[in-house]
Design a protein around this motif. Structure first.
Motif, PDB file in Angstrom:
ATOM      1  N   LEU A  87       0.429  -1.384  -0.024  1.00 17.89           N
ATOM      2  CA  LEU A  87       0.151   0.096   0.147  1.00 17.89           C
ATOM      3  C   LEU A  87       0.920   1.521  -0.190  1.00 17.89           C
ATOM      4  O   LEU A  87       2.179   1.319   0.508  1.00 17.89           O
ATOM      5  CB  LEU A  87      -0.673  -0.437   1.168  1.00 17.89           C
ATOM      6  N   HIS A  88       0.944   2.040  -1.357  1.00 14.69           N
ATOM      7  CA  HIS A  88       1.429   3.243  -0.813  1.00 14.69           C
ATOM      8  C   HIS A  88       0.841   4.777  -0.626  1.00 14.69           C
ATOM      9  O   HIS A  88      -1.089   4.229  -2.019  1.00 14.69           O
ATOM     10  CB  HIS A  88       1.727   3.364  -2.585  1.00 14.69           C
ATOM     11  N   TRP A  89       0.908   4.764   0.639  1.00 14.00           N
ATOM     12  CA  TRP A  89      -0.451   5.526   0.633  1.00 14.00           C
ATOM     13  C   TRP A  89       0.257   6.726   1.775  1.00 14.00           C
ATOM     14  O   TRP A  89       1.473   7.128   1.778  1.00 14.00           O
ATOM     15  CB  TRP A  89      -1.296   5.017   1.701  1.00 14.00           C
ATOM     16  N   GLY A  90      -0.456   8.097   1.736  1.00 11.10           N
ATOM     17  CA  GLY A  90      -0.487   9.320   2.232  1.00 11.10           C
ATOM     18  C   GLY A  90      -1.903   9.735   2.900  1.00 11.10           C
ATOM     19  O   GLY A  90      -2.654   9.262   3.050  1.00 11.10           O
ATOM     20  N   LEU A  91      -1.870  11.324   3.835  1.00 17.67           N
ATOM     21  CA  LEU A  91      -2.849  11.548   3.595  1.00 17.67           C
ATOM     22  C   LEU A  91      -3.157  12.797   3.443  1.00 17.67           C
ATOM     23  O   LEU A  91      -2.147  13.588   2.299  1.00 17.67           O
ATOM     24  CB  LEU A  91      -2.600  12.139   4.604  1.00 17.67           C
ATOM     25  N   ALA A 112      -2.379  18.249  -2.476  1.00 16.79           N
ATOM     26  CA  ALA A 112      -1.059  17.333  -2.481  1.00 16.79           C
ATOM     27  C   ALA A 112      -0.209  16.653  -0.954  1.00 16.79           C
ATOM     28  O   ALA A 112      -1.914  16.119   0.249  1.00 16.79           O
ATOM     29  CB  ALA A 112       0.254  17.891  -1.586  1.00 16.79           C
ATOM     30  N   TRP A 113      -0.195  15.528  -0.958  1.00 16.20           N
ATOM     31  CA  TRP A 113      -0.160  14.769   0.115  1.00 16.20           C
ATOM     32  C   TRP A 113       1.052  15.249   0.941  1.00 16.20           C
ATOM     33  O   TRP A 113       1.685  15.247   1.055  1.00 16.20           O
ATOM     34  CB  TRP A 113       0.843  12.976  -0.778  1.00 16.20           C
ATOM     35  N   VAL A 114       0.764  14.006   2.262  1.00 16.41           N
ATOM     36  CA  VAL A 114       1.143  14.484   3.386  1.00 16.41           C
ATOM     37  C   VAL A 114       1.435  13.699   4.299  1.00 16.41           C
ATOM     38  O   VAL A 114       1.069  12.319   4.364  1.00 16.41           O
ATOM     39  CB  VAL A 114       0.458  15.098   4.681  1.00 16.41           C
ATOM     40  N   ASP A 161      11.530  11.124  -0.347  1.00 13.69           N
ATOM     41  CA  ASP A 161      11.058  11.474  -2.010  1.00 13.69           C
ATOM     42  C   ASP A 161      10.722  12.800  -1.663  1.00 13.69           C
ATOM     43  O   ASP A 161       9.711  13.615  -2.301  1.00 13.69           O
ATOM     44  CB  ASP A 161      10.852  10.960  -2.988  1.00 13.69           C
ATOM     45  N   GLY A 162      10.085  13.312  -0.291  1.00  9.73           N
ATOM     46  CA  GLY A 162       9.385  14.359  -0.227  1.00  9.73           C
ATOM     47  C   GLY A 162       8.391  14.817  -0.981  1.00  9.73           C
ATOM     48  O   GLY A 162       7.923  15.484  -0.993  1.00  9.73           O
ATOM     49  N   LYS A 163       7.516  13.681  -1.748  1.00  5.48           N
ATOM     50  CA  LYS A 163       5.954  13.788  -1.686  1.00  5.48           C
ATOM     51  C   LYS A 163       5.444  13.421  -0.768  1.00  5.48           C
ATOM     52  O   LYS A 163       4.339  13.147  -1.426  1.00  5.48           O
ATOM     53  CB  LYS A 163       6.532  13.093  -3.076  1.00  5.48           C
ATOM     54  N   GLY A 164       5.439  12.581   0.429  1.00  7.25           N
ATOM     55  CA  GLY A 164       3.700  12.551   1.363  1.00  7.25           C
ATOM     56  C   GLY A 164       4.250  11.264   1.343  1.00  7.25           C
ATOM     57  O   GLY A 164       3.297  10.835   1.987  1.00  7.25           O
ATOM     58  N   ALA A 165       4.288  10.242   1.229  1.00  4.84           N
ATOM     59  CA  ALA A 165       3.825   8.827   0.734  1.00  4.84           C
ATOM     60  C   ALA A 165       4.946   7.862   2.243  1.00  4.84           C
ATOM     61  O   ALA A 165       6.154   8.519   1.807  1.00  4.84           O
ATOM     62  CB  ALA A 165       3.648   8.596  -0.620  1.00  4.84           C
TER      63      ALA A 165
END
Length: 1338
Positions: free
Chosen positions: A280-284, A291-293, A309-313
């Motif tokens: 599960l590739h996930w964020g908030l 934007a993903w957090v 990678d700073g992309k919030g996941a």
């Protein structure tokens, strides 16, 4: 260039063979390439690359690096060389290329060389290379490439390979190929075997998919056993399986906290993949952010890793939790998160799976997201709420966003979402207005060419013009929306913005770092409306011979600051510099350029708009527009300018009505109409044009302003346009009277009535803005992160920017003159307060500004000598009394109205001094119309001291003298019994000695409903001859007494029948209503046990009464009632009559009625509710008579009030005045008019009315509040009154006849009641007078 080759063969043996190439490179560099064929002894082929010129590319100690690889067949593609060919000390930047440093030359160190050696059997057909200077030691990276534009140098090698070498090479390639084929064959066999095994497992998984999905649900149920599932998502992935996601919370968590914290997440899936990893590739997601957090680490499941990678996941691997089920448990993440965002990843196949239907991120809501502040979905509707949320999301979350994107999305919204929804269209206006104010960015991470912006603007406003044609109901706010957007233009016009600034910049040879070059770069990058102001500031700069203060003055006046200039993506930081020799040229060029900018960005520029319409304006329209263009610069009067502007706007709007579907013409005509309206408004606000302050000038100006506002209120939905046209006509009649009678008191009164109508209409305009835009502007302002002050004043500034403000200014200017001429009283209501009596302390100030930021005790009465209009109203102030008047659309007036404060201007110095003398006292204030009453509750020591000093003695009660509108429909308490004088007693016997404080009241208890024997035996309906105090209320008894006492024949009393007290209780006792009776008893017990202020059950109790079935006996009696009232169609009217009767009974549970009873500690069972049934006289006029003057208290004067239509507009305190008059009882034929009518609407129709007639119509603290309902069997219909055509105003003989007749009715009935003062209600129809009610005057 290739040199001649040297070849020699002797005795069949190959000798050493070398070939040289000279290669020319960039930056004047030359390389010599020597290729040496292999010798038989070692079989090695050699390539030497030598830099021959210059001695140094950058410096002597530089390091050159050969970047090379083998060549592909296309001679361009880099291919990895044989490993044995890579020299020692080389680097591999990737899997293909090689980097080999050059070494100093042996004979000449500056001729550095790189040498490659390879077995000829392994040699590639060619190599490719470039050279670069390695950065460091004072050198920067510099790449050296062929001069012919090729990407790299090409050096062939195949021709140097010997026959023996080729044979060895072919043998090696054959062996390599065989080995490769063997490896591939084995790999294929292994893969096939693995695939068969995987397919077998997948087949088993598919066979068990439904079973495993059921297991997933069971697993989630087991996890959520002690929890509440707040959100659930099930997804089905074709050929793979299913996934269930649930947000869960502890059952003990209060629902009201769901907006404050996030839920936990449980995810279960039957996607097993034959055992392969599933991730599960996930964020908030944060509220209204795209934007993903990255989630906090405390929430991560096991086997989770950050991506870094700073992309919030983050990525979490599913684990097997039971047969056929994989799962993840995610703990509550940070509370500010709104939702989980995810995609599935299968590492083995590098597959990424999104939501299978929408192909968007998988989303699971984790908490209830509170709506934007002020956004009440129930009030504005779901469509408008969705529009607001979507616009905020687009504006705040789009990575790239400019005016072009905004107008494009606005076009999409207006075409797909708005339809004919007023809230949606108002949301569009609020959005565009915030953009115009600069709250929203005009450019973010995107460069837009001026022609693209101008094209998007023109497309959008042309679309708006089409909607203006299509949607008549929305014209008023579509028109406002267009005022927020520039007209735009064709691509050529937008391109001129880019081209012409280049020409201007060449005049001064401005270079890098200059203000003009900064502005030039900004214009090329993205033009916006600020450029108009920058251009105007530059014109001021050049006109003032280079004054920077003039430059900044113009910018600051238009809201453009240094910080704003520096905030552009292409910032403008420098100040302009002055070159005197090109001053005239710059003024000319900038003036022309400003015209181009204005055409694109400011649609409401008057001259530009007029030019756009020249080619298609009708003759009368062109003449009217030219007339205004001439009048605006003429030294004539303000009235002439306003009339010319209004006439021109009217012609333009008339032509729009004939333009059909030509949206382009409608667009330009609307911009012209807006430009004229705006220009005329500025002239009024700026005081341009002669104004002699005469009553004629005031009236003529307001007449024209009312007509102008009616043009702006061009909507079929609202009544204001019709009302304003009626007001304009009435002001025209005032002008006629003025020309004939001069500035007389009577003319002044007529002028005051017309102005009162104008104020009430403008109040409706303000209320409409508040209703449709109030919540939306707060919500969008919050979502756009606008400064609080901008949000706070948004509504009032929107109103002040409309035609309404012109009329507001003129009303304020005219008021002192009108009041003086009409000899009116001291009070002028600017913002009304309709909350009954407000009791609180008096605070006195010299200026409202001194206290506007204060917070007072509840219901404080603030008195201020001065008010400028831009102040705020102090918190908790019930009334603010000021010693000067302000515009009713001023900041303070709008704020007062929106926040429900009363704002009253006192126009009499003596009266103001009396109010000031009450400082520190506690007073009770009440506003009836324009009658402000102040009762002293507790006098302060300071007030006592001041009152002794006042010549008029101790002031205990303040009333305005000779008010425009006295207290219409003043009602005394309802009455129960005759007294010895023949009149009725009061409600005193129903009032208890309990404290009036709700907090002091204990819970009420009562068992059962009491039905008196007299009620049980009474008929279902009785005539006046059967009325008794036990069976009917005071309304019925008063009518009966009037009939029995005997009125003159010319005074008529409508037929009446009453359904007596106790009838409701008898209906409940009918067997068909048994279940309802039980439910009613339960609800009544609950509401008695609740807090005294709890009214939550009142709607249920009312609805229950409305469900009652009609007993047979009552049905027969109700038929008799209708017959008695001369109903023509009894069968059709029976059910509506029954619904009206139930409605009267149900009003027992009106919230105010319930609160009044609780305050008196009084039970519903104590309320006797009879229903008085009357035929409605569809009156021409209705009146109320007070046989003692309630204003002055004079007992020898009768005060009468007269309105057009039914009396409901009088007794319900509808906005506006009645025709008010005073008559001395000794001279009944000489009435004196105190006010002319200004009610905007009249009520007509209704057929029959069913009136509440209870023993609790008025209770202490609630008197006159209309606790219970009187219900017409058919709704009254409203008609707009045009007083310029109303006989009451035009026919002086009729007016005199009505006033004298009403006065005689008052004197007659008072005499019948042996001199006891009466309040009397009646009407006039077809030459006949009717009395419908009389009661003792209180």
């Amino acid at each position: 260039m290739v040199d001649a080759a040297s070849q020699a063969k002797a005795g069949g043996q190959q000798e050493n063979r070398a070939e040289a190439m000279e290669l020319n490179a960039t930056d004047g560099v030359t390389f010599a390439v020597t290729r040496t064929a292999a010798q038989e002894a070692d079989g090695m082929l050699r390539v030497a690359i030598t830099k021959t010129h210059p001695d140094a590319v950058q410096r002597a100690d530089e390091t050159l690096v050969l970047h090379w690889a083998a060549s592909g067949e296309d001679r361009r593609t880099f291919v990895a060389p044989p490993p044995s060919m890579v020299p020692a000390g080389s680097e591999r930047p990737d899997a293909v290329a090689v980097r080999t440093p050059f070494s100093p030359g042996k004979e000449n160190p500056s001729h550095c060389v790189a040498e490659l050696v390879v077995d000829e059997a392994l040699a590639p057909d060619a190599i490719l290379f470039v050279v670069f200077v390695q950065p460091g030691h004072g050198c920067h990276e510099q790449w050296i490439k062929p001069t012919d534009g090729a990407g790299s140098f090409y050096v062939p090698l195949a021709e140097l390979v010997s026959e023996k070498g080729r044979a060895r090479r072919e043998e090696a390639l054959r062996a390599e190929k065989e080995e490769q084929e063997r490896l591939e064959r084995e790999a294929r066999e292994a893969e096939a075997q693995a695939a068969q095994e995987r397919e077998r497992k997948l087949a088993e998984e598919r066979a068990k998919r439904e079973e495993n999905l059921a297991n997933c649900r069971k697993y989630i149920d087991s996890i959520a056993n002690e929890s509440v599932v707040t959100e659930k998502v099930e997804l089905s992935f074709p050929d793979l399986g299913d996934m269930v996601l649930c947000a869960i919370r502890d059952k003990k968590t209060p629902k009201e906290t769901y907006t404050e914290t996030c839920a936990s997440v449980v995810i279960a899936t039957n996607i097993l993949l034959g055992g392969d990893e599933l991730v599960l590739h996930w964020g908030l997601k944060l509220p209204r952010k795209s934007a993903w957090v990255e989630p906090i680490e405390d929430s991560w499941p096991e086997n989770t890793r950050a991506m870094g990678d700073g992309k919030g996941a983050v990525q979490s691997s599913f684990t097997v939790v039971s047969e056929g089920v994989r799962a993840l448990l995610i703990k509550p993440p940070q509370p500010e998160a709104q939702a989980l965002l995810a995609v599935l990843h299968i590492p083995k196949t590098n597959a990424w799976l999104k939501e299978p239907t929408s192909h968007r991120d998988i989303t699971l809501e984790l908490r209830d997201t509170p709506p934007l502040p002020g956004l009440d979905t129930d009030a504005v509707g779901k469509d408008a709420a969705r529009l607001v949320e979507e616009v905020v999301d687009k504006e705040m979350n789009s990575n790239s966003w400019t005016l072009m994107h905004r107008y494009g999305h606005a076009g999409h919204v207006t075409n797909t979402m708005c339809k004919n929804d007023t809230f949606c269209w108002c949301a569009v206006y609020v959005w565009l207005r915030y953009s115009q104010l600069g709250v929203l960015t005009w450019q973010r991470n995107y460069n837009t060419k001026p022609r693209e912006i101008s094209h998007s603007q023109m497309s959008f406003v042309t679309n708006l013009a089409g909607k203006y044609i299509e949607l008549p109901d929305q014209r008023w706010n579509i028109r406002m929306s267009m005022s927020c957007v520039g007209r735009g233009g064709s691509g050529d016009l937008g391109q001129k913005i880019r081209d012409d600034i280049l020409v201007i910049c060449r005049h001064g040879n401005w270079g890098h770092g200059s203000m003009m070059e900064d502005w030039h770069q900004k214009l090329h990058n993205n033009t916006n409306p600020d450029d108009v102001h920058i251009c105007n500031a530059l014109l001021a700069f050049w006109a003032s011979n280079g004054s920077h203060s003039e430059y900044w003055r113009v910018l600051h006046e238009n809201g453009v600051t240094r910080e704003r200039l520096a905030s552009y993506e292409q910032p403008v930081r420098a100040e302009p510099d002055f070159q005197g020799h090109i001053k005239d040229l710059m003024l000319s060029e900038l003036g022309r350029y400003g015209h181009i900018l204005t055409q694109v960005h400011l649609g409401t520029d008057l001259d530009t708009s007029a030019n756009h319409c020249r080619g298609f304006m009708h003759g009368d329209t062109r003449e009217a527009v030219d007339g205004y263009l001439h009048a605006r610069w003429n030294a004539g009067s303000l009235v002439d300018k306003l009339r010319a502007a209004t006439h021109a706007r009217g012609c333009i709007l008339s032509q729009i009505g004939h333009e059909g579907t030509n949206a382009e013409h409608v667009r330009d005509l609307l911009f012209l109409e807006l430009a004229i309206d705006s220009d005329a408004r500025r002239k009024v606000e700026g005081g341009e044009g002669a104004h002699d302050s005469s009553l004629w000038t005031h009236m003529a100006s307001m007449q024209t302003a009312a007509e102008a506002l009616a043009l702006s209120e061009n909507s079929s939905t609202f009544e204001t346009a019709t009302q304003l046209r009626n007001i304009a006509r009435d002001l025209g009649e005032v002008l006629k009277q003025l020309e004939y009678y001069g500035e007389s008191e009577d003319v002044g009164l007529r002028a005051a009535a017309a102005m009162n109508m104008a104020r009430n209409t403008m109040t409706s305009v303000v209320d409409r803005f508040k209703t449709y835009m109030g919540g939306v502007c707060v919500a969008m302002g919050s979502g756009f992160e606008a400064p609080p002050h901008t949000v706070q004043i948004f509504l009032e500034e929107a109103i002040r920017g409309s035609s309404a403000y012109t009329l507001s200014v003129l009303l304020r200017k005219a008021d002192p003159s009108v009041r003086r001429i009409a000899r009116l009283g001291p009070w002028m209501v600017i913002a009304p307060r309709s909350k009954g009596v407000s009791a609180g302390p008096v605070r006195v100030y010299g200026h409202l500004r001194e206290c506007m930021a204060d917070s007072f005790a509840k219901n404080t009465i603030v008195v201020a000598d001065q008010c400028d209009g831009d102040e705020d109203v102090p918190r908790n102030a019930a009334f603010v009394i000021i010693g000067s008047t302000v515009d009713i659309l001023s900041h303070v007036a709008v704020r007062a109205r929106n926040e429900h404060h009363g704002l009253i201007a006192c126009m009499d110095a003596d009266e103001m001094e009396r109010v000031r003398s009450l400082e520190g006292s506690t007073v009770a204030c009440k506003l009836d119309g324009e009658n402000l009453t102040i009762d002293v509750v507790a006098e302060s020591a300071l007030a006592r001291s001041r009152s002794r000093e006042m010549s008029q003695g101790n002031l205990r009660r303040l009333k305005s003298k000779n008010l425009i509108t006295p207290p219409s429909g003043v009602q005394g308490a309802p009455l129960r019994s005759f007294n010895s004088m023949g009149s009725f007693g009061s409600m005193g016997d129903l009032r208890t000695s309990q404290s009036s404080s709700f907090q002091a009241l204990p819970p009420m208890k009562r068992t059962g409903s009491i039905l008196e024997d007299v009620h049980l035996k009474a008929p279902w309906a009785i005539r006046p001859s059967e009325y008794t105090l036990e069976l009917v209320g005071s309304k019925s008894m008063n009518l009966a007494k009037i009939q029995f006492l005997g009125l003159p024949e010319w005074i008529h009393v409508p037929t009446c029948v009453t359904i007596p007290n106790g009838a409701l209780k008898k209906v409940f006792r009918d067997e068909r209503n048994k279940l309802l009776r039980d439910e009613y008893s339960r609800l009544r017990t609950e509401i008695y046990a609740a807090k005294p202020t709890d009214v939550s059950l009142c709607p249920e109790l009312k609805a229950l009464i409305m469900r009652l079935e009609m007993p047979t006996g009552l049905a027969d009696s109700l038929r008799g009632v209708l017959d008695e009232l001369e109903c023509d169609d009894i069968d059709d009217m029976l059910q509506p009559a029954w619904e009206a009767v139930k409605g009267v009974w149900a009003s027992t549970w009106n919230e105010r009625a319930h609160l009044a009873r609780r305050k008196m500690n009084m039970f519903t069972e104590d309320v006797d509710m009879a229903v008085l049934c009357q035929k409605i006289v569809d009156a021409d006029y209705a009146f109320v008579i007070h046989t003692n003057n309630p204003i002055t208290g004079a007992k020898d004067e009768i005060y009468g009030e007269l309105v057009v239509g039914l009396g409901e507009t009088l007794v319900s305190n509808a906005p506006g005045q009645a025709l008010g008059f005073v008559v001395n009882k000794s001279e009944l034929d000489k009435p004196s008019i105190k006010s002319y009518p200004s009610k905007l609407c009249a009520l007509k129709g209704g057929l029959f009315i069913f009136r509440s007639d209870s023993n609790s119509e008025d209770l202490e603290g609630f008197a006159g509040a209309g606790l219970h309902d009187s219900i017409p069997m058919e709704p009254n219909h409203k008609i707009e009154i045009d007083y310029s055509k109303e006989p009451l105003m035009l026919d002086e003989k009729l007016r005199q006849e009505l006033m004298v007749g009403i006065a005689k009715i008052g004197a007659t009935i008072e005499e019948l009641y042996e001199g006891h003062p009466q309040d009397i209600e009646g009407c006039y129809k077809d030459g006949k007078f009717y009395v419908v009610q009389s009661r003792p005057q209180m």
